[in-house]
Design a protein around this motif. Structure first.
Motif, mmCIF file in Angstrom:
data_model
loop_
_atom_site.group_PDB
_atom_site.id
_atom_site.type_symbol
_atom_site.label_atom_id
_atom_site.label_comp_id
_atom_site.label_asym_id
_atom_site.label_seq_id
_atom_site.Cartn_x
_atom_site.Cartn_y
_atom_site.Cartn_z
ATOM 1 N N LYS A 162 0.846 -1.188 0.000
ATOM 2 C CA LYS A 162 0.000 0.000 0.000
ATOM 3 C C LYS A 162 0.890 1.249 0.000
ATOM 4 O O LYS A 162 2.077 1.180 0.333
ATOM 5 N N TYR A 163 0.276 2.376 -0.362
ATOM 6 C CA TYR A 163 0.912 3.684 -0.212
ATOM 7 C C TYR A 163 -0.137 4.628 0.366
ATOM 8 O O TYR A 163 -1.341 4.481 0.089
ATOM 9 N N TYR A 164 0.305 5.577 1.165
ATOM 10 C CA TYR A 164 -0.621 6.588 1.662
ATOM 11 C C TYR A 164 0.040 7.964 1.600
ATOM 12 O O TYR A 164 1.263 8.090 1.610
ATOM 13 N N ALA A 165 -0.782 8.978 1.511
ATOM 14 C CA ALA A 165 -0.314 10.363 1.545
ATOM 15 C C ALA A 165 -1.130 11.109 2.583
ATOM 16 O O ALA A 165 -2.327 10.845 2.752
ATOM 17 N N LEU A 166 -0.490 12.026 3.283
ATOM 18 C CA LEU A 166 -1.201 12.831 4.278
ATOM 19 C C LEU A 166 -0.647 14.247 4.310
ATOM 20 O O LEU A 166 0.477 14.504 3.892
ATOM 21 N N TYR A 167 -1.494 15.140 4.776
ATOM 22 C CA TYR A 167 -1.039 16.515 4.993
ATOM 23 C C TYR A 167 -1.534 16.995 6.347
ATOM 24 O O TYR A 167 -2.554 16.532 6.872
ATOM 25 N N HIS A 168 -0.773 17.921 6.928
ATOM 26 C CA HIS A 168 -1.131 18.579 8.177
ATOM 27 C C HIS A 168 -0.938 20.070 7.949
ATOM 28 O O HIS A 168 0.172 20.523 7.683
ATOM 29 N N LEU A 169 -2.023 20.811 8.007
ATOM 30 C CA LEU A 169 -1.962 22.246 7.741
ATOM 31 C C LEU A 169 -1.504 23.024 8.965
ATOM 32 O O LEU A 169 -1.639 22.571 10.102
ATOM 33 N N LYS A 170 -0.987 24.211 8.723
ATOM 34 C CA LYS A 170 -0.553 25.071 9.815
ATOM 35 C C LYS A 170 -1.721 25.502 10.690
ATOM 36 O O LYS A 170 -1.545 25.813 11.871
ATOM 37 N N ASN A 171 -2.939 25.509 10.109
ATOM 38 C CA ASN A 171 -4.112 25.899 10.898
ATOM 39 C C ASN A 171 -4.730 24.725 11.659
ATOM 40 O O ASN A 171 -5.785 24.861 12.282
ATOM 41 N N GLY A 172 -4.077 23.541 11.582
ATOM 42 C CA GLY A 172 -4.545 22.377 12.317
ATOM 43 C C GLY A 172 -5.307 21.354 11.490
ATOM 44 O O GLY A 172 -5.525 20.230 11.935
ATOM 45 N N LEU A 219 -4.704 12.889 -3.045
ATOM 46 C CA LEU A 219 -4.919 13.658 -1.822
ATOM 47 C C LEU A 219 -5.087 15.139 -2.130
ATOM 48 O O LEU A 219 -5.953 15.817 -1.557
ATOM 49 N N LEU A 220 -4.275 15.660 -3.045
ATOM 50 C CA LEU A 220 -4.271 17.091 -3.327
ATOM 51 C C LEU A 220 -5.527 17.571 -4.048
ATOM 52 O O LEU A 220 -5.765 18.776 -4.131
ATOM 53 N N LYS A 221 -6.329 16.644 -4.558
ATOM 54 C CA LYS A 221 -7.594 17.053 -5.170
ATOM 55 C C LYS A 221 -8.490 17.761 -4.152
ATOM 56 O O LYS A 221 -9.327 18.582 -4.516
ATOM 57 N N TYR A 222 -8.311 17.417 -2.868
ATOM 58 C CA TYR A 222 -9.185 17.957 -1.830
ATOM 59 C C TYR A 222 -8.430 18.847 -0.840
ATOM 60 O O TYR A 222 -9.000 19.257 0.163
ATOM 61 N N ALA A 223 -7.162 19.146 -1.119
ATOM 62 C CA ALA A 223 -6.334 19.930 -0.205
ATOM 63 C C ALA A 223 -6.203 21.369 -0.700
ATOM 64 O O ALA A 223 -6.429 21.653 -1.874
ATOM 65 N N PRO A 224 -5.843 22.310 0.187
ATOM 66 C CA PRO A 224 -5.637 23.697 -0.233
ATOM 67 C C PRO A 224 -4.516 23.801 -1.267
ATOM 68 O O PRO A 224 -3.475 23.162 -1.140
ATOM 69 N N LYS A 225 -4.747 24.615 -2.318
ATOM 70 C CA LYS A 225 -3.758 24.796 -3.379
ATOM 71 C C LYS A 225 -3.773 26.239 -3.847
ATOM 72 O O LYS A 225 -4.811 26.888 -3.872
ATOM 73 N N SER A 226 -2.610 26.726 -4.248
ATOM 74 C CA SER A 226 -2.543 28.031 -4.898
ATOM 75 C C SER A 226 -3.014 27.874 -6.338
ATOM 76 O O SER A 226 -3.108 26.754 -6.866
ATOM 77 N N VAL A 227 -3.303 28.989 -6.994
ATOM 78 C CA VAL A 227 -3.703 28.949 -8.407
ATOM 79 C C VAL A 227 -2.589 28.333 -9.247
ATOM 80 O O VAL A 227 -2.840 27.514 -10.139
ATOM 81 N N GLU A 228 -1.349 28.718 -8.951
ATOM 82 C CA GLU A 228 -0.195 28.185 -9.684
ATOM 83 C C GLU A 228 -0.101 26.669 -9.522
ATOM 84 O O GLU A 228 0.106 25.937 -10.489
ATOM 85 N N PHE A 229 -0.281 26.204 -8.289
ATOM 86 C CA PHE A 229 -0.174 24.783 -8.011
ATOM 87 C C PHE A 229 -1.305 24.013 -8.694
ATOM 88 O O PHE A 229 -1.096 22.940 -9.267
#
Length: 272
Positions: A162-172, A219-229
């Motif tokens: 398996k593989y997993y990806a996760l993120y933890h934002l600065k705002n929690g 994962l990034l489909k649902y994560a915060p992104k800049s316009v450039e990203f």
């Protein structure tokens, strides 16, 4: 016979949509890269010199001569896409790749390139992907009380399952996605043209990084992104056949290697 860059101006060639190879009569891709250094300089972030970027692209061409058979339009667009994003292509860092697909050059972000662009947004405290081996302790749950526990084995057995990806934002805030190896391989076979490039494909040279990239991209489909990203993710694994007159941006419709508009990937059911 297709005209060379010396015979007509680059913008005129773009407007006419000619499909001359990047290497033509006495005018190979190395000379093309050198002549494009002023445009590369305008596109690159300050921390990367145009001379360094040009050397990196030239090295990529030497290591994979099939790039010289690509059309000038697709090669230049892929090169300028990489420059615009500040991602050095085809290096051991795994930031980005320029990959030949027949006579078309394809731009592709690497796993490390995605992480780099995510951190540039300033939103993330941490973001990464990891493999899971059969003898690891690994538990996860989705729902109202999400949970992910991974304790790696001291001596991993076999290939990752398996593989997993996760993120933890600065705002929690946080999020994660889990995918099985089979799910990643099905996704690769369905969507990645780069997987068909044999030994030059990043899937052949570094499956682990490409698998991490695949689950991270979900994962990034649902994560915060800049316009450039967000634009960079949309451009990933596509072929472009036209660029702006000043060569500083790569606008317009993204075209896949079969010549049709790129379709949105189907959503995945994570972990199955």
């Amino acid at each position: 016979m297709a005209e060379t860059v010396n015979q007509v101006g680059l913008r005129e060639r773009m407007a006419q949509k000619t499909q001359a190879p990047a290497r033509t009569q006495g005018n190979d891709v190395m000379s093309l890269i050198k002549r494009m250094e002023p445009a590369i300089k305008r596109a690159l972030p300050r921390q990367i010199s145009p001379e360094r970027f040009s050397r990196i692209v030239m090295t990529a061409v030497r290591q994979n001569p099939k790039l010289q058979a690509c059309t000038a339009e697709s090669f230049l667009a892929a090169m300028m896409q990489s420059a615009q994003l500040g991602l050095e292509p085809n290096t051991p860092l795994g930031l980005a790749y320029i990959i030949p697909y027949g006579r078309e050059a394809q731009f592709q972000m690497g796993y490390q390139g995605m992480l780099d662009m995510a951190y540039r947004t300033g939103e993330y405290k941490s973001i990464y992907a990891q493999p899971v081996y059969v003898n690891d302790k690994f538990e996860y749950e989705y729902g109202l009380d999400e949970k992910l526990v991974h304790v790696p084995a001291e001596d991993p057995e076999g290939e990752p399952v398996k593989y997993y990806a996760l993120y933890h934002l600065k705002n929690g805030g946080y999020g994660f996605v889990v995918m099985s190896r089979k799910q990643i391989e099905r996704h690769r076979d369905k969507y990645s043209q780069a997987a068909k490039q044999g030994r030059h494909s990043p899937w052949a040279t570094d499956f682990d990084s490409m698998a991490k990239k695949t689950v991270l991209k979900q994962l990034l489909k649902y994560a915060p992104k800049s316009v450039e990203f967000a634009s960079a993710l949309a451009a990933d694994e596509t072929v472009k056949r036209e660029i702006d007159e000043d060569m500083s941006t790569v606008p317009g419709e993204y075209i896949d290697v079969e010549g049709s508009a790129v379709e949105e990937e189907e959503p995945l059911v994570a972990g199955k």
